[in-house]
Write a protein that holds these residues in place. Structure first.
Motif, PDB file in Angstrom:
ATOM      1  N   ARG A  14      -0.287  -1.655   8.328  1.00 49.18           N
ATOM      2  CA  ARG A  14       0.668  -2.165   8.287  1.00 49.18           C
ATOM      3  C   ARG A  14       0.096  -2.149   6.608  1.00 49.18           C
ATOM      4  O   ARG A  14       1.059  -1.443   5.794  1.00 49.18           O
ATOM      5  CB  ARG A  14       0.430  -4.133   8.275  1.00 49.18           C
ATOM      6  CG  ARG A  14       2.105  -4.131   7.520  1.00 49.18           C
ATOM      7  CD  ARG A  14       2.091  -5.865   7.592  1.00 49.18           C
ATOM      8  NE  ARG A  14       1.129  -6.403   6.806  1.00 49.18           N
ATOM      9  CZ  ARG A  14       1.145  -7.856   6.161  1.00 49.18           C
ATOM     10  NH1 ARG A  14       2.476  -8.338   7.390  1.00 49.18           N
ATOM     11  NH2 ARG A  14       0.053  -8.678   6.153  1.00 49.18           N
ATOM     12  N   LYS A  15      -1.009  -2.043   5.647  1.00 47.76           N
ATOM     13  CA  LYS A  15      -1.482  -1.724   4.652  1.00 47.76           C
ATOM     14  C   LYS A  15      -1.018  -0.156   4.725  1.00 47.76           C
ATOM     15  O   LYS A  15      -0.281   0.360   3.936  1.00 47.76           O
ATOM     16  CB  LYS A  15      -2.220  -2.297   4.414  1.00 47.76           C
ATOM     17  CG  LYS A  15      -3.429  -1.618   2.683  1.00 47.76           C
ATOM     18  CD  LYS A  15      -4.282  -2.226   2.960  1.00 47.76           C
ATOM     19  CE  LYS A  15      -5.105  -1.294   1.224  1.00 47.76           C
ATOM     20  NZ  LYS A  15      -6.115  -1.179   1.571  1.00 47.76           N
ATOM     21  N   ASN A  16      -1.405   0.486   5.463  1.00 42.84           N
ATOM     22  CA  ASN A  16      -1.406   2.597   5.634  1.00 42.84           C
ATOM     23  C   ASN A  16       0.052   2.240   5.785  1.00 42.84           C
ATOM     24  O   ASN A  16       0.785   3.101   4.699  1.00 42.84           O
ATOM     25  CB  ASN A  16      -2.399   2.552   6.066  1.00 42.84           C
ATOM     26  CG  ASN A  16      -3.709   2.825   6.850  1.00 42.84           C
ATOM     27  OD1 ASN A  16      -3.646   2.233   5.111  1.00 42.84           O
ATOM     28  ND2 ASN A  16      -4.502   2.397   7.124  1.00 42.84           N
ATOM     29  N   LEU A  17       1.146   1.746   6.668  1.00 50.67           N
ATOM     30  CA  LEU A  17       2.514   2.636   6.593  1.00 50.67           C
ATOM     31  C   LEU A  17       3.459   1.657   5.353  1.00 50.67           C
ATOM     32  O   LEU A  17       3.407   2.500   4.623  1.00 50.67           O
ATOM     33  CB  LEU A  17       3.252   1.214   7.916  1.00 50.67           C
ATOM     34  CG  LEU A  17       2.548   2.080   9.077  1.00 50.67           C
ATOM     35  CD1 LEU A  17       3.357   0.455   9.767  1.00 50.67           C
ATOM     36  CD2 LEU A  17       3.128   3.804   9.694  1.00 50.67           C
ATOM     37  N   ARG A  18       2.903   0.447   4.255  1.00 49.94           N
ATOM     38  CA  ARG A  18       3.636   0.548   3.653  1.00 49.94           C
ATOM     39  C   ARG A  18       3.058   1.149   1.934  1.00 49.94           C
ATOM     40  O   ARG A  18       4.214   1.559   0.932  1.00 49.94           O
ATOM     41  CB  ARG A  18       3.345  -0.748   3.031  1.00 49.94           C
ATOM     42  CG  ARG A  18       4.574  -1.844   3.599  1.00 49.94           C
ATOM     43  CD  ARG A  18       3.820  -3.449   3.572  1.00 49.94           C
ATOM     44  NE  ARG A  18       4.491  -4.372   4.719  1.00 49.94           N
ATOM     45  CZ  ARG A  18       4.229  -5.899   4.691  1.00 49.94           C
ATOM     46  NH1 ARG A  18       3.395  -6.336   3.450  1.00 49.94           N
ATOM     47  NH2 ARG A  18       4.647  -6.295   5.708  1.00 49.94           N
ATOM     48  N   ALA A  19       2.313   1.710   2.634  1.00 49.41           N
ATOM     49  CA  ALA A  19       1.464   2.822   1.411  1.00 49.41           C
ATOM     50  C   ALA A  19       2.522   4.883   0.867  1.00 49.41           C
ATOM     51  O   ALA A  19       1.893   5.295   0.826  1.00 49.41           O
ATOM     52  CB  ALA A  19      -0.080   2.996   1.655  1.00 49.41           C
TER      53      ALA A  19
END
Length: 135
Positions: free
Chosen positions: A35-40
């Motif tokens: 999720r963190k990577n998607l949001r980045a």
């Protein structure tokens, strides 16, 4: 611009189906790191498309066509997705075996955290993978 790898079982949604569709919402990621990577991810970022399972190889290049938004497939929780569009099929697939042997890319999240479905790449790693793919 940032660079990424997304992983997919080829029998669930392989590169040929993605090419045919011309775009896809990258939904269903249910890990906090993913999720963190998607949001980045930002519109225009480069994304390698990796087939998991028996293939274990990068087969295509895509771009983020829409930055992170609420994942419509999530029944509960705060999950995100992005939209991707295919750019091209790689001239040569890049196998996990080849990645593990290469000094520049053997320390990628793809190798270090093999269960992570969305992982970042440095510019150097992206350039090396493109060279390995013959592009």
């Amino acid at each position: 611009m940032n660079h990424w790898i997304v992983k997919q079982e080829p029998e669930d949604y392989g590169w040929p189906a993605f090419l045919k569709d011309g775009h896809a919402a990258w939904t269903g990621v249910r890990s906090f790191a993913g999720r963190k990577n998607l949001r980045a991810m930002a519109k225009g970022d480069s994304v390698f498309y990796y087939h998991t399972g028996d293939e274990k190889q990068i087969v295509g290049l895509a771009r983020v066509s829409r930055a992170a938004y609420t994942d419509p497939t999530a029944d509960e929780g705060d999950w995100s997705c992005v939209d991707l569009a295919p750019v091209k099929t790689l001239a040569r697939p890049v196998t996990l075996e080849a990645i593990k042997k290469d000094a520049v890319v053997k320390h990628t999240e793809l190798v270090r955290q093999s269960r992570l479905s969305v992982s970042p790449l440095t510019q150097e790693q992206f350039d090396r993978l493109m060279k390995m793919a013959g592009d």
